[in-house]
Design an enzyme around this catalytic site. Sequence first.
Site, PDB file in Angstrom:
ATOM      1  N   CYS A  78       1.780  -8.869   6.715  1.00  0.00           N
ATOM      2  CA  CYS A  78       0.446  -8.270   6.783  1.00  0.00           C
ATOM      3  C   CYS A  78      -0.605  -9.218   7.338  1.00  0.00           C
ATOM      4  CB  CYS A  78       0.017  -7.804   5.391  1.00  0.00           C
ATOM      5  SG  CYS A  78      -0.086  -9.140   4.183  1.00  0.00           S
ATOM      6  N   CYS A 109       0.846  -1.192   0.000  1.00  0.00           N
ATOM      7  CA  CYS A 109       0.000   0.000   0.000  1.00  0.00           C
ATOM      8  C   CYS A 109       0.884   1.245   0.000  1.00  0.00           C
ATOM      9  CB  CYS A 109      -0.913  -0.001   1.221  1.00  0.00           C
ATOM     10  SG  CYS A 109      -2.183  -1.282   1.186  1.00  0.00           S
TER      11      CYS A 109
END
Length: 247
Positions: free
Chosen positions: A230, A202
Site C-alpha cells: 500500500c 480495507c
Amino acid sequence: MTSSAVQQISTVTQTLWTQLLDQLQLISQQHPDAVFANSLAAEDMVIEHAIRQQQLPITSFMLDTGRLPTQTLELAKRVEAHYQSAITVLQPDANAVAAHVSEHGAYAFYESLALRQACCQLRKVQPLQRYLQGKSAWITGQRREQSQTRTELQAHEYDAQFGLQKFNPLRDWNTDQVWEIIRALAIPYNPMHDQGYPSIGCDPCTRAIRPGEDLRAGRWWWEQRHSVECGLHASPLSQSSTTQELS
C-alpha cells in the site's frame, strides 16, 4: 507464560517468543518513543500481547482508513478492553479523501494501479507520515513468509521513507508459530482469519484466499503480485535501506 501454555507450544516457538519479549524490551530501552503499527492482524496481535504482558511504554496505533471491515473495528474495541490499554487511531484528512472521491469516484482504485496507490496514500501513508514525524522508531508485524514483496525483509533497518528506525521482530516467524502463540495465550484475534482471510485490509480491497495462494493474495487481488503493497512498506528493503542489527 503459564506451564499449561508452555506445554501447548513447540520448543522452537517458545524460543521465538522469548526472543520477541527480549527484543521489545531492548527496543523500548533504546527508543523510549517507539510506536507499534497494529493492523490488528494475527501477527500484530502477538506483538500487542508481548508489549502489554511486559507493560512496556510502547504506544500502539492503528490506521482507520474509513473502509475497514466491521470485524476489524470491533476487534479494536475488544483489544482495548482486554488489555485495558488504548490504541491510538490515525485517520486520513477528510477533505482530501472527499476531494479524491469527488474527482475519481468511490471505487476508482479498481481502475488502475495509480488510482489505487493514490487512495492508499491518502488513507494510509499520509496519516502515518504525520504521526511518525519526530519519532525515532516504529515496529511492525511484517513477516518474510507473507509474500514475494517481503522476502528481503530485515529485522532492523533505517526507514528512509519516513526517516526513523524500523523493527520487524516477527520477520522469521511462520504462520503456524503465530497461531501457536495466539491459541496458547488466548490472544484476541479477528474472526475473519477463520473464514479464509489471512491478511485483512480495507473491506473493498480484501477477499478470502484460495488453496495454494500466498498469504497476501487476497489483498488487491486484481493487480500483479509484485505491486501488492500500500506504500507503508513500498520499496524492497534490501535496496532502500541500510540494515542494522540489535546489539
